[in-house]
Design an enzyme around this catalytic site. Sequence first.
Site, PDB file in Angstrom:
ATOM      1  N   ASN A 106       0.764  -1.240   0.000  1.00  0.00           N
ATOM      2  CA  ASN A 106       0.000   0.000   0.000  1.00  0.00           C
ATOM      3  C   ASN A 106       0.799   1.297   0.000  1.00  0.00           C
ATOM      4  OD1 ASN A 106      -2.645  -1.291   0.237  1.00  0.00           O
ATOM      5  ND2 ASN A 106      -1.910  -1.906   2.251  1.00  0.00           N
ATOM      6  N   TYR A 107       2.066   1.221   0.330  1.00  0.00           N
ATOM      7  CA  TYR A 107       2.811   2.469   0.489  1.00  0.00           C
ATOM      8  C   TYR A 107       4.039   2.614  -0.395  1.00  0.00           C
ATOM      9  CZ  TYR A 107      -0.053   3.528   4.513  1.00  0.00           C
ATOM     10  OH  TYR A 107      -1.111   3.821   5.316  1.00  0.00           O
ATOM     11  N   LEU A 108       4.567   1.516  -0.888  1.00  0.00           N
ATOM     12  CA  LEU A 108       5.810   1.608  -1.632  1.00  0.00           C
ATOM     13  C   LEU A 108       5.548   1.604  -3.123  1.00  0.00           C
ATOM     14  CD1 LEU A 108       7.850  -0.813   0.602  1.00  0.00           C
ATOM     15  CD2 LEU A 108       7.733   1.685   0.684  1.00  0.00           C
TER      16      LEU A 108
END
Length: 746
Positions: free
Chosen positions: A703-705
């Site tokens: 979800n973030y990278l």
Amino acid sequence: MTQTPYKCIVMGREKCVEGEVKAKSRKLKKLDGGESSGDFGDLIKHSTKPMKFTEEANNEKSQKKVKTPKAEIQQVSICSDALKEETMEAFSTKKKSLKRKRVKDEPRDGSSHSVSPRLKRKTDESEEETRERHSKKRIEKSIKKEEEHHPLPKKAKRTKEEIEEAKLLKIQKKEEEEKSRWRWWEEEKYEDGVKWKSLEHNGPYFPPEYQPLPDDVHFYYDGKKMKLSAAAEEVALFFAQMLDHEYTTKKVFRENFFKDWRKEMSPEERSVIQDLDKCDFSKIHAMHKAKVEARKNLTKEEKQTLKEANQKIVEEFGYCLLDHHKERIGNFKIEPPGLFRGRGEHPKQGMLKKRIQPEEVIINCSKDARVPDPPPGHRWKEVRHDNTVTWLASWTENIQSSIKYIMLNANSKLKGEKDWEKYEIARKLKSCVDDIRNTYMRDLKSKEMVTRQRAVALYFIDELALRAGNEKEEGETADTVGCCSLRVEHITLHEQLDGNQCVVEFDFLGKDSIRYYNKVPVISKVFKSLKRFMDNKEPGDELFDRLNTSLLNKHLSSLMPGLTAKVFRTYNASITLQQQLKELSNKSDNVAEKLLSYNRANRAVAILCNHQRAPPKTFEQSMANLQAKIDARKEQLALAKSELKQAKKEAKDKGSSDGKLQAVVERKKAAVKRCEEQLLKMEVQATDREENKQIALGTSKLNYLDPRISVAWCKNMDVPIEKIYNKTQREKFAWAIDMTEADFEF
DNA sequence: AAATGAACTTAGTAATTCTCAT
DNA sequence: ATGAGAATTACTAAGTTCATTT
């Protein structure tokens, strides 16, 4: 401002223990509220949407590709050589010839309603063809190469042919998938707000009806056998099934359950059953356990049958046609009834989550699509045709009366495009983050309380990757907070701590009631401001009493279109990964070491974002096992070394010209080397696992990278992408894997 | 301007499946 | 072949954000 975002997050961190952090006098009422409603809404809308990926001066190759007219791409037919290369060395550093390869699989063919009722796999027709087209020879070659990649220590129990065949099938499938993949990232975007032009599906799948208990299984009340009505029995079973779970020992859970259960009882039952403690579910519980056990012990064939039945359901309900492409649905099953399992100290835990009827379900599909049939004897609540949303079906759930949706899988266009957009916004933040940091630094000195609070909050969000922290209605959910909803009781100020000045100690429960514990040295301006904010407040009062998320986000969007609090998390996570990868990995390392570096970089991000997990139950054991293996290997190495020495000595004694002895030496040398390599690999693995004990890497990875960072790293480091992303992840990030070159920079 | 509603992303845990050593 | 342990997938709760209503 240079920042190593994860720097401060090194001190103690533990999984929260239930009830550890207790809410005290919560006062959600603001002391004062000054929300000016600057009208940025329109501004954002216009500046972010239509141009999002193209407007920038940014000339990433990836972005140019977006604009590639699809017509060109689609016309070119498959070149089987190119295809082979693709399969084989999917992620070599060399340029892909792939771009041309797109299969124009399903023309928006005029037979506009070839959209078959059962959503027949649109590639069905071509499957046969494909199989033939790809000559056997080519496939065999593929296999050989495949094996080089994953050497199989096969003790051929089965015949060689069988294994070959299985492999063959696997490869064919892989090619099939690759071929039928919708390369949506090469297409034009739709205009504002439009999510699709055509949508057809078979509706959600409903869980099976309740099957009453067999006659020989009974519920007892106050020691007496009691036959329950179907409705009451079903709910009793929900509870009985959970008897081994800690939930059923909690007061709140039991009370909520009992209250809702009684609602399901007949008046007679209700008059008898007054006390949960007098209820004996043990027989029902035992039956359930036996059932689970029996399922485990099914024969292979029976399991296979079940699996196939399941597969059939997936075939029918698991896919939809979105703009004439077959896409997987993420959650096509209506959530079955059960007892609500809220996380943390949830005031509603144990409540009955009711069975959903078709009459409560709204269907969304295109006007010209075949409307899915409701289950026999039922009708839908509503059928609508809203192409500005992405959901296929929705219903309102009875616990929080929130809406639940049936939506597409992460590998779909709808989700992928949004994901891509998210990272583009984060990259945009990269280009102006310095200004924004200067701004909030300046705002720290502002005369206005609101502005100073906003600045400090922003400082936390940026520096510590805290979540925005919306207000929540008291009593409806577990008491958790984020940045804006922090209360005085959640921080402690230390003028001096562990040799640092101005340390803020955070201790609160965040999303999912995961504890955030951190001691952070902050700049003195922030420290002093915090002191001011806490003046004359009770522990239960809000720290940022003039601030809320909507105010904060309004401010942020004025600084950069599309900017909200959560963008900082994405940005800081991705930039940290990139920095850490640069710092930690060496081209000269072997693959295992490179992977360790990658995982460490990933871990830095997970720590920054406070992504925790419960240490696996088997952790200690499996760690010990690994250590034992390492020790064994060490011994083996020592032995191999001494043998080598011996051999060398003999060779020397007998004259180095003796070819035979020389060969022995070589052999021993090789053995030692092999041993060393294996040992190193295991040691690396042990380190990795130990460091990962309570940290969950998956969430940040998913979800973030920005996946393009990882793809580029793989290309630069000559690491196959499969080492970093498993199949599902590769599907989700197909867009990134396809478009990213080695020189990508976040 | 606060509350509510809607839609979508992010999150950890449980269940299931796979894999590898024995 | 088997079973433990790892890896993957399924599930759904819990957030954020933006729009709408009161």
